[in-house]
Design a protein around this motif. Structure first.
Motif, PDB file in Angstrom:
ATOM      1  N   SER A  23       0.836  -1.206   0.000  1.00  0.00           N
ATOM      2  CA  SER A  23       0.000   0.000   0.000  1.00  0.00           C
ATOM      3  C   SER A  23       0.869   1.253   0.000  1.00  0.00           C
ATOM      4  O   SER A  23       0.532   2.260  -0.629  1.00  0.00           O
ATOM      5  CB  SER A  23      -0.927  -0.005   1.215  1.00  0.00           C
ATOM      6  N   GLY A  24       2.013   1.201   0.700  1.00  0.00           N
ATOM      7  CA  GLY A  24       2.921   2.340   0.731  1.00  0.00           C
ATOM      8  C   GLY A  24       3.557   2.609  -0.617  1.00  0.00           C
ATOM      9  O   GLY A  24       3.681   3.761  -1.042  1.00  0.00           O
ATOM     10  N   TYR A  25       3.975   1.542  -1.300  1.00  0.00           N
ATOM     11  CA  TYR A  25       4.586   1.716  -2.617  1.00  0.00           C
ATOM     12  C   TYR A  25       3.568   2.237  -3.637  1.00  0.00           C
ATOM     13  O   TYR A  25       3.899   3.045  -4.509  1.00  0.00           O
ATOM     14  CB  TYR A  25       5.170   0.392  -3.104  1.00  0.00           C
ATOM     15  N   ILE A  26       2.317   1.787  -3.541  1.00  0.00           N
ATOM     16  CA  ILE A  26       1.291   2.206  -4.490  1.00  0.00           C
ATOM     17  C   ILE A  26       0.876   3.659  -4.254  1.00  0.00           C
ATOM     18  O   ILE A  26       0.740   4.450  -5.195  1.00  0.00           O
ATOM     19  CB  ILE A  26       0.056   1.284  -4.398  1.00  0.00           C
ATOM     20  N   LEU A  27       0.685   4.019  -2.981  1.00  0.00           N
ATOM     21  CA  LEU A  27       0.179   5.352  -2.634  1.00  0.00           C
ATOM     22  C   LEU A  27       1.289   6.383  -2.432  1.00  0.00           C
ATOM     23  O   LEU A  27       1.005   7.573  -2.292  1.00  0.00           O
ATOM     24  CB  LEU A  27      -0.679   5.266  -1.369  1.00  0.00           C
ATOM     25  N   GLY A  28       2.529   5.943  -2.381  1.00  0.00           N
ATOM     26  CA  GLY A  28       3.629   6.877  -2.158  1.00  0.00           C
ATOM     27  C   GLY A  28       4.040   6.976  -0.711  1.00  0.00           C
ATOM     28  O   GLY A  28       5.162   7.367  -0.399  1.00  0.00           O
ATOM     29  N   THR A  29       3.163   6.617   0.204  1.00  0.00           N
ATOM     30  CA  THR A  29       3.454   6.584   1.637  1.00  0.00           C
ATOM     31  C   THR A  29       2.483   5.626   2.305  1.00  0.00           C
ATOM     32  O   THR A  29       1.342   5.455   1.834  1.00  0.00           O
ATOM     33  CB  THR A  29       3.331   7.986   2.268  1.00  0.00           C
ATOM     34  N   VAL A  30       2.907   4.991   3.356  1.00  0.00           N
ATOM     35  CA  VAL A  30       2.025   4.041   4.049  1.00  0.00           C
ATOM     36  C   VAL A  30       0.931   4.828   4.767  1.00  0.00           C
ATOM     37  O   VAL A  30       1.232   5.742   5.551  1.00  0.00           O
ATOM     38  CB  VAL A  30       2.812   3.198   5.076  1.00  0.00           C
ATOM     39  N   PRO A  31      -0.344   4.512   4.513  1.00  0.00           N
ATOM     40  CA  PRO A  31      -1.430   5.215   5.205  1.00  0.00           C
ATOM     41  C   PRO A  31      -1.307   5.071   6.714  1.00  0.00           C
ATOM     42  O   PRO A  31      -0.872   4.034   7.215  1.00  0.00           O
ATOM     43  CB  PRO A  31      -2.688   4.506   4.684  1.00  0.00           C
ATOM     44  N   SER A  71       7.729   1.792   3.975  1.00  0.00           N
ATOM     45  CA  SER A  71       7.367   0.739   3.017  1.00  0.00           C
ATOM     46  C   SER A  71       8.485  -0.285   2.892  1.00  0.00           C
ATOM     47  O   SER A  71       8.249  -1.505   2.893  1.00  0.00           O
ATOM     48  CB  SER A  71       7.055   1.353   1.649  1.00  0.00           C
TER      49      SER A  71
END
Length: 434
Positions: free
Chosen positions: A90-98, A186
């Protein structure tokens, strides 16, 4: 002594996953306190996680005593590793871990440890002979703290990064280029999650013959819980010992997760590197304690030795409260690691000799739940706005010293009954079933 192959495989798997896990559990508090600048949210996250671990801790004890410990290691390693990999992706996809995923990872890792370490000790008691309990517990403590040393050192590099262009030797500057960029959460979570699955492969190779006899218990989870409760009810001094001897551990966890990031940042005005190195000094002290504790206190009763450690903890917490010096805080971390590890080794060995393996999971879980309630109380108090302002965090160390002192006095009142070996030669679990 020669440790059983089953225990050695478990230790190796713990080393592999424990180093990465240690980095994650150092990175998350620092991320909240320094990067997000949300220390109050860190306190809330920690308190809510502790609240959830009350019910989980009770239930975990029944699982440890009911199911093969090998299966428990495998299934919970799979769950923990999967959650970490999900957070990393999720961090790699969104740019940062929610943020909510960071909280999930923190809570999941915490709950994983709530069942992993009691299961490890129950497994060690199951596969080792009684005469080796002290040596085995020292060995477990040594490898656990060696993990902390390595993970703390790596965390110091990964959280802050490093950029070296040269180093000096005998007054001569030698060009030497080394650059390590700070790792993202991430990347840390990805590494941590992968090690869980490596551990699973090792654990699957474990084969062993128990040294303790277990009897099948009928009834519901509630009935099994009552068995553990009845055992402690029949041994009130053991209950007092089990809870009070955890007071240093309660303070240590509150210190590492909640207090230390703020103490380093607000009171000492230091960086992430200093914060991570505190964990290294703590682990070095703990590792040395695991090595020498049994020899140093071989002629002193376990209870008296633990009372001595509690007194030392009170003194160093007060010193920490009264001073503002990074070197002194390094020394504080070293001594705190020593007294906590020494207490853990002596405490677990004492319980091994006084609690049958059939109920060790439930007894340990019941004692841990009581310690969790104490941690909830301390973390709730230390999350007040007063402690978050300026360098007011030092007052948390004063109240922590008072907390340990109260437990020390309470345990001392039971000293006479605790130093007597009141365990019967054969303890039948049926005696404690309703």
């Amino acid at each position: 002594m020669k440790y059983p192959l089953s225990l050695r495989l478990l230790i190796v798997s713990n080393i592999i996953s424990g180093i990465a896990q240690g980095i994650s559990m150092l990175a998350i508090p620092w991320y909240f306190a320094s990067i997000l600048k949300m220390p109050s949210s860190l306190g809330l996250m920690y308190t809510l996680t502790l609240c959830g671990s009350v019910g989980w801790g009770i239930y975990a004890g029944t699982l440890i005593d009911k199911y093969p410990r090998k299966k428990i290691f495998i299934w919970f390693s799979f769950i923990g590793g999967s959650l970490l990999l999900l957070a990393s992706v999720s961090g790699y996809i969104l740019g940062t871990v929610p943020t909510f995923m960071i909280i999930v990872v923190f809570a999941a890792t915490w709950y994983y440890n709530n069942i992993y370490f009691p299961t490890m000790y129950a497994f060690a008691q199951e596969v080792c002979e009684a005469k080796d309990y002290g040596k085995v517990n020292s060995f477990i403590e040594i490898q656990s703290q060696a993990i902390n040393i390595v993970s703390g050192g790596i965390a110091a590099l990964l959280l802050q990064g490093i950029d070296i262009s040269s180093f000096h030797l005998l007054g001569v500057s030698i060009p030497f280029h080394l650059h390590i960029s700070p790792w993202s959460l991430s990347s840390i979570f990805l590494t941590d999650g992968a090690t869980y699955f490596i551990a699973i492969v090792l654990i699957m190779q474990i084969k062993y013959t128990p040294h303790t006899e277990k009897h099948h218990e009928e009834g519901s989870i509630l009935d099994r819980l009552k068995t553990g409760r009845n055992f402690l009810r029949e041994h009130p001094s053991l209950l007092i010992f089990g809870v009070c001897s955890l007071s240093i551990f309660v303070v240590v966890l509150t210190h590492v997760i909640l207090l230390m990031p703020l103490y380093v940042k607000n009171h000492l005005n230091q960086s992430a590197g200093v914060y991570a190195m505190m964990d290294v000094y703590y682990a070095i002290g703990a590792l040395l304690a695991g090595v020498w504790i049994r020899q140093l206190f071989r002629n002193i009763s376990t209870v008296k030795a633990i009372l001595i450690f509690m007194a030392i903890a009170v003194i160093i917490l007060l010193i920490c409260f009264l001073t503002k010096n990074t070197l002194i805080f390094f020394g504080f971390s070293f001594i705190l690691g020593s007294v906590n590890a020494g207490t853990r080794v002596l405490r677990i060995t004492y319980l091994f000799h006084h609690v049958p393996n059939q109920v060790i999971g439930r007894v340990n879980s019941a004692l841990n739940v009581l310690s969790v309630l104490c941690r909830i109380l301390l973390s709730a108090i230390f999350s007040f706005a007063f402690f978050l302002k300026g360098d007011h965090i030092i007052w948390a160390y004063f109240f922590s010293a008072v907390f340990i002192l109260i437990n020390m006095v309470l345990m001392a009142t039971r000293y006479t009954s605790l130093v007597k070996d009141y365990r019967e030669p054969e303890i039948k679990v049926a005696e404690y079933q309703d």
